[in-house]
Design a protein around this motif. Structure first.
Motif, PDB file in Angstrom:
ATOM      1  N   HIS A 220       0.822  -1.203   0.000  1.00  0.00           N
ATOM      2  CA  HIS A 220       0.000   0.000   0.000  1.00  0.00           C
ATOM      3  C   HIS A 220       0.863   1.262   0.000  1.00  0.00           C
ATOM      4  CE1 HIS A 220       0.958  -1.024   4.119  1.00  0.00           C
ATOM      5  NE2 HIS A 220       0.649   0.198   4.516  1.00  0.00           N
ATOM      6  N   TRP A 221       0.205   2.378  -0.281  1.00  0.00           N
ATOM      7  CA  TRP A 221       0.842   3.696  -0.390  1.00  0.00           C
ATOM      8  C   TRP A 221       1.966   3.672  -1.441  1.00  0.00           C
ATOM      9  CZ3 TRP A 221      -3.331   4.347   1.282  1.00  0.00           C
ATOM     10  CH2 TRP A 221      -3.762   4.408   2.596  1.00  0.00           C
ATOM     11  N   SER A 222       1.675   3.028  -2.534  1.00  0.00           N
ATOM     12  CA  SER A 222       2.657   2.967  -3.615  1.00  0.00           C
ATOM     13  C   SER A 222       2.565   4.221  -4.491  1.00  0.00           C
ATOM     14  CB  SER A 222       2.412   1.712  -4.463  1.00  0.00           C
ATOM     15  OG  SER A 222       1.077   1.728  -4.980  1.00  0.00           O
TER      16      SER A 222
ATOM     17  N   GLU B 214       2.416   4.781  -8.060  1.00  0.00           N
ATOM     18  CA  GLU B 214       2.241   4.091  -9.334  1.00  0.00           C
ATOM     19  C   GLU B 214       2.748   4.914 -10.511  1.00  0.00           C
ATOM     20  OE1 GLU B 214       1.288   1.051  -9.662  1.00  0.00           O
ATOM     21  OE2 GLU B 214       0.606   0.610  -7.624  1.00  0.00           O
ATOM     22  N   ASP B 215       2.602   6.246 -10.447  1.00  0.00           N
ATOM     23  CA  ASP B 215       2.970   7.077 -11.598  1.00  0.00           C
ATOM     24  C   ASP B 215       4.351   7.738 -11.439  1.00  0.00           C
ATOM     25  OD1 ASP B 215       2.306   8.804  -9.596  1.00  0.00           O
ATOM     26  OD2 ASP B 215       0.601   9.727 -10.636  1.00  0.00           O
ATOM     27  N   ASN B 216       5.065   7.363 -10.379  1.00  0.00           N
ATOM     28  CA  ASN B 216       6.440   7.845 -10.168  1.00  0.00           C
ATOM     29  C   ASN B 216       6.558   9.377 -10.138  1.00  0.00           C
ATOM     30  OD1 ASN B 216       7.655   5.201 -10.111  1.00  0.00           O
ATOM     31  ND2 ASN B 216       7.363   5.124 -12.331  1.00  0.00           N
ATOM     32  N   ASP B 217       5.573  10.017  -9.477  1.00  0.00           N
ATOM     33  CA  ASP B 217       5.641  11.476  -9.371  1.00  0.00           C
ATOM     34  C   ASP B 217       6.050  11.914  -7.968  1.00  0.00           C
ATOM     35  OD1 ASP B 217       3.409  10.799  -7.939  1.00  0.00           O
ATOM     36  OD2 ASP B 217       2.070  12.239  -8.917  1.00  0.00           O
ATOM     37  N   CYS B 218       6.527  10.981  -7.175  1.00  0.00           N
ATOM     38  CA  CYS B 218       6.988  11.141  -5.787  1.00  0.00           C
ATOM     39  C   CYS B 218       5.852  11.323  -4.784  1.00  0.00           C
ATOM     40  CB  CYS B 218       8.028  12.255  -5.637  1.00  0.00           C
ATOM     41  SG  CYS B 218       7.382  13.914  -5.297  1.00  0.00           S
ATOM     42  N   LEU B 219       4.608  11.301  -5.259  1.00  0.00           N
ATOM     43  CA  LEU B 219       3.454  11.342  -4.361  1.00  0.00           C
ATOM     44  C   LEU B 219       2.869   9.933  -4.264  1.00  0.00           C
ATOM     45  CD1 LEU B 219       1.590  14.554  -5.586  1.00  0.00           C
ATOM     46  CD2 LEU B 219       2.615  14.236  -3.334  1.00  0.00           C
ATOM     47  N   ASN B 220       2.888   9.367  -3.050  1.00  0.00           N
ATOM     48  CA  ASN B 220       2.292   8.040  -2.918  1.00  0.00           C
ATOM     49  C   ASN B 220       0.767   8.159  -2.824  1.00  0.00           C
ATOM     50  OD1 ASN B 220       1.590   8.681  -0.241  1.00  0.00           O
ATOM     51  ND2 ASN B 220       3.388   7.653   0.607  1.00  0.00           N
ATOM     52  N   THR B 221       0.107   7.014  -2.709  1.00  0.00           N
ATOM     53  CA  THR B 221      -1.358   6.995  -2.715  1.00  0.00           C
ATOM     54  C   THR B 221      -1.948   7.876  -1.629  1.00  0.00           C
ATOM     55  OG1 THR B 221      -1.275   4.715  -3.528  1.00  0.00           O
ATOM     56  CG2 THR B 221      -3.370   5.482  -2.672  1.00  0.00           C
ATOM     57  N   ARG B 222      -1.349   7.866  -0.453  1.00  0.00           N
ATOM     58  CA  ARG B 222      -1.864   8.683   0.656  1.00  0.00           C
ATOM     59  C   ARG B 222      -1.913  10.160   0.279  1.00  0.00           C
ATOM     60  NH1 ARG B 222      -2.221  10.226   6.032  1.00  0.00           N
ATOM     61  NH2 ARG B 222      -1.076  12.150   6.468  1.00  0.00           N
ATOM     62  N   HIS B 223      -0.807  10.679  -0.207  1.00  0.00           N
ATOM     63  CA  HIS B 223      -0.737  12.112  -0.485  1.00  0.00           C
ATOM     64  C   HIS B 223      -1.521  12.498  -1.745  1.00  0.00           C
ATOM     65  CE1 HIS B 223       1.887  13.261   2.803  1.00  0.00           C
ATOM     66  NE2 HIS B 223       2.517  12.103   2.613  1.00  0.00           N
ATOM     67  N   GLU B 224      -1.588  11.582  -2.702  1.00  0.00           N
ATOM     68  CA  GLU B 224      -2.421  11.864  -3.875  1.00  0.00           C
ATOM     69  C   GLU B 224      -3.888  11.950  -3.469  1.00  0.00           C
ATOM     70  OE1 GLU B 224      -1.554   8.928  -6.826  1.00  0.00           O
ATOM     71  OE2 GLU B 224       0.133  10.073  -7.649  1.00  0.00           O
ATOM     72  N   LEU B 225      -4.295  11.081  -2.541  1.00  0.00           N
ATOM     73  CA  LEU B 225      -5.686  11.108  -2.104  1.00  0.00           C
ATOM     74  C   LEU B 225      -5.979  12.347  -1.257  1.00  0.00           C
ATOM     75  CD1 LEU B 225      -8.007   9.134  -2.648  1.00  0.00           C
ATOM     76  CD2 LEU B 225      -7.724   8.281  -0.339  1.00  0.00           C
ATOM     77  N   LEU B 226      -5.041  12.732  -0.394  1.00  0.00           N
ATOM     78  CA  LEU B 226      -5.221  13.964   0.384  1.00  0.00           C
ATOM     79  C   LEU B 226      -5.370  15.160  -0.565  1.00  0.00           C
ATOM     80  CD1 LEU B 226      -2.626  13.527   3.296  1.00  0.00           C
ATOM     81  CD2 LEU B 226      -5.132  13.559   3.498  1.00  0.00           C
TER      82      LEU B 226
ATOM     83  N   ASP C 279      -7.957   5.994   5.625  1.00  0.00           N
ATOM     84  CA  ASP C 279      -8.531   4.758   6.162  1.00  0.00           C
ATOM     85  C   ASP C 279      -8.948   3.816   5.040  1.00  0.00           C
ATOM     86  OD1 ASP C 279      -9.778   2.967   8.113  1.00  0.00           O
ATOM     87  OD2 ASP C 279     -11.688   3.690   7.292  1.00  0.00           O
ATOM     88  N   HIS C 280      -8.603   2.545   5.196  1.00  0.00           N
ATOM     89  CA  HIS C 280      -9.163   1.513   4.320  1.00  0.00           C
ATOM     90  C   HIS C 280     -10.559   1.196   4.832  1.00  0.00           C
ATOM     91  CE1 HIS C 280      -4.858   0.886   3.346  1.00  0.00           C
ATOM     92  NE2 HIS C 280      -5.339   0.570   2.159  1.00  0.00           N
ATOM     93  N   LEU C 281     -11.541   1.609   4.066  1.00  0.00           N
ATOM     94  CA  LEU C 281     -12.936   1.362   4.459  1.00  0.00           C
ATOM     95  C   LEU C 281     -13.137  -0.106   4.823  1.00  0.00           C
ATOM     96  CD1 LEU C 281     -15.987   2.099   4.585  1.00  0.00           C
ATOM     97  CD2 LEU C 281     -16.058   1.688   2.117  1.00  0.00           C
ATOM     98  N   VAL C 282     -12.773  -0.999   3.925  1.00  0.00           N
ATOM     99  CA  VAL C 282     -12.709  -2.428   4.230  1.00  0.00           C
ATOM    100  C   VAL C 282     -11.289  -2.679   4.724  1.00  0.00           C
ATOM    101  CG1 VAL C 282     -12.890  -4.785   3.353  1.00  0.00           C
ATOM    102  CG2 VAL C 282     -14.392  -2.993   2.452  1.00  0.00           C
ATOM    103  N   PRO C 283     -11.100  -2.880   6.036  1.00  0.00           N
ATOM    104  CA  PRO C 283      -9.742  -2.965   6.593  1.00  0.00           C
ATOM    105  C   PRO C 283      -8.929  -4.106   5.983  1.00  0.00           C
ATOM    106  CG  PRO C 283     -11.381  -2.709   8.343  1.00  0.00           C
ATOM    107  CD  PRO C 283     -12.141  -2.992   7.079  1.00  0.00           C
TER     108      PRO C 283
ATOM    109  N   ALA D  71      -3.533  -8.691  -6.683  1.00  0.00           N
ATOM    110  CA  ALA D  71      -4.907  -8.420  -6.236  1.00  0.00           C
ATOM    111  C   ALA D  71      -4.898  -7.676  -4.901  1.00  0.00           C
ATOM    112  CB  ALA D  71      -5.690  -9.720  -6.111  1.00  0.00           C
ATOM    113  N   ARG D  72      -4.003  -8.080  -3.988  1.00  0.00           N
ATOM    114  CA  ARG D  72      -3.914  -7.389  -2.699  1.00  0.00           C
ATOM    115  C   ARG D  72      -3.383  -5.961  -2.875  1.00  0.00           C
ATOM    116  NH1 ARG D  72      -2.402 -12.679  -0.489  1.00  0.00           N
ATOM    117  NH2 ARG D  72      -0.189 -12.203  -0.692  1.00  0.00           N
ATOM    118  N   ARG D  73      -2.462  -5.781  -3.791  1.00  0.00           N
ATOM    119  CA  ARG D  73      -1.915  -4.448  -4.065  1.00  0.00           C
ATOM    120  C   ARG D  73      -3.014  -3.529  -4.605  1.00  0.00           C
ATOM    121  NH1 ARG D  73       3.438  -2.836  -5.499  1.00  0.00           N
ATOM    122  NH2 ARG D  73       3.489  -0.823  -6.591  1.00  0.00           N
TER     123      ARG D  73
END
Length: 304
Positions: free
Chosen positions: A158-160, A162-174, A214-218, A234-236
């Motif tokens: 998690h928090w990968s 994917e697009d190599n812009d130095c923003l992981n999933t957390r910060h992209e979502l914020l 938060d992962h809605l489905v933990p 699939a887990r990723r």
């Protein structure tokens, strides 16, 4: 014991395909048939002995009577033993799938109390049919599930970025969920400030350090309900899926932990229906069992 198990009635159902040798409805009935059979044997032997006494003109010797009694004494215990063994083989070895979807093997502390159930030849077959373990056995039963390893958050990449812009999933979502222009760190790789509406509390927050994604489905809940058997990809995908992610205050995310919706709901009651509906959407989108999906549907029906 789970509440629905505790309140179950005395009706029983059996899966005849997995238990072809189970011929009677329960152990009491089977043992009763054994007792009737042995009683019949006793009466038959004594009747034969009486007929022999009345019809023969010769005097029965004590040795003849003793032979009949000896045969009866030896035969009856063996028949009783056979009945007991058959009962044990046909009944005690089964795993009971309760009406609430819990698998109770003979080692379960609630095995004898579970009276409304479908039988399976093994615990593995019961689990494959969509059943789950009693809470008191989940930790102790890990060796019984050969494909199941101990949960580790690292199993979900998690928090990968994917697009190599130095923003992981957390910060992209914020960045995406902020209702105001965000302030970034000096290197542009982290969100520092913004404006986030926390659906769990119904409050607004401005400091990114106060927010968790938060992962809605933990992840832990997903693992317990079958994700241990998914592929790494699939887990990723599951761990980084925006549909399964909310920006919420860190205290609420951490109080929730790995709890499912039957154990934890947001304090904002107005969000309950949307919470469980989105939860169901995620569960349907991934490889969860029909039984798991049906449990969430039932919760949705109660909350919406």
């Amino acid at each position: 014991m789970e509440e629905s198990d505790r309140n179950s009635n005395k009706e029983q159902s059996y899966d005849s395909t997995s238990e072809p040798f189970l011929r009677v409805k329960n152990e009491f009935a089977f043992n009763s048939l054994c007792i009737i059979y042995v009683t019949h044997l006793v009466i038959h032997n004594f009747t034969s002995l009486l007929k022999f006494t009345l019809l023969t003109t010769k005097r029965i010797t004590n040795n003849s009577i003793l032979r009949h009694l000896f045969t009866l004494t030896i035969t009856a215990p063996f028949i009783l033993l056979e009945c007991t063994l058959n009962s044990s083989l046909g009944y005690a070895g089964i795993t009971k799938l309760s009406s609430s979807g819990v698998c109770h093997p003979p080692s379960s502390p609630y095995y004898e109390r579970t009276q409304k159930f479908t039988s399976y030849a093994s615990l593995a077959l019961c689990l494959e049919a969509g059943g789950r373990l009693p809470k008191t056995m989940r930790n102790a039963s890990q060796p019984l599930q050969q494909n199941r390893k101990e949960y580790s958050r690292n199993a979900f990449a998690h928090w990968s970025d994917e697009d190599n812009d130095c923003l992981n999933t957390r910060h992209e979502l914020l960045q995406q969920l902020s209702t105001a222009r965000v302030t970034m760190s000096s290197d542009g790789c982290r969100v520092v400030r913004g404006r986030w509406n926390d659906p769990y509390s119904g409050k607004v927050f401005l400091d990114a350090t106060e927010m968790d994604i938060d992962h809605l489905v933990p992840l832990a809940w997903a693992w317990e309900n079958g994700a241990y058997d998914w592929s790494e990809s699939a887990r990723r995908s599951f761990a980084n899926d925006p549909i399964n992610l909310f920006a919420v205050h860190l205290t609420l995310n951490r109080s929730k932990g790995g709890k499912g919706p039957d154990q934890w709901l947001p304090p904002n009651a107005d969000f309950h229906c949307q919470y469980i509906s989105r939860y169901l959407r995620v569960v349907i989108s991934y490889d969860f069992s029909t039984d798991t999906r049906d449990q969430i549907r039932r919760l949705q029906a109660n909350l919406c």
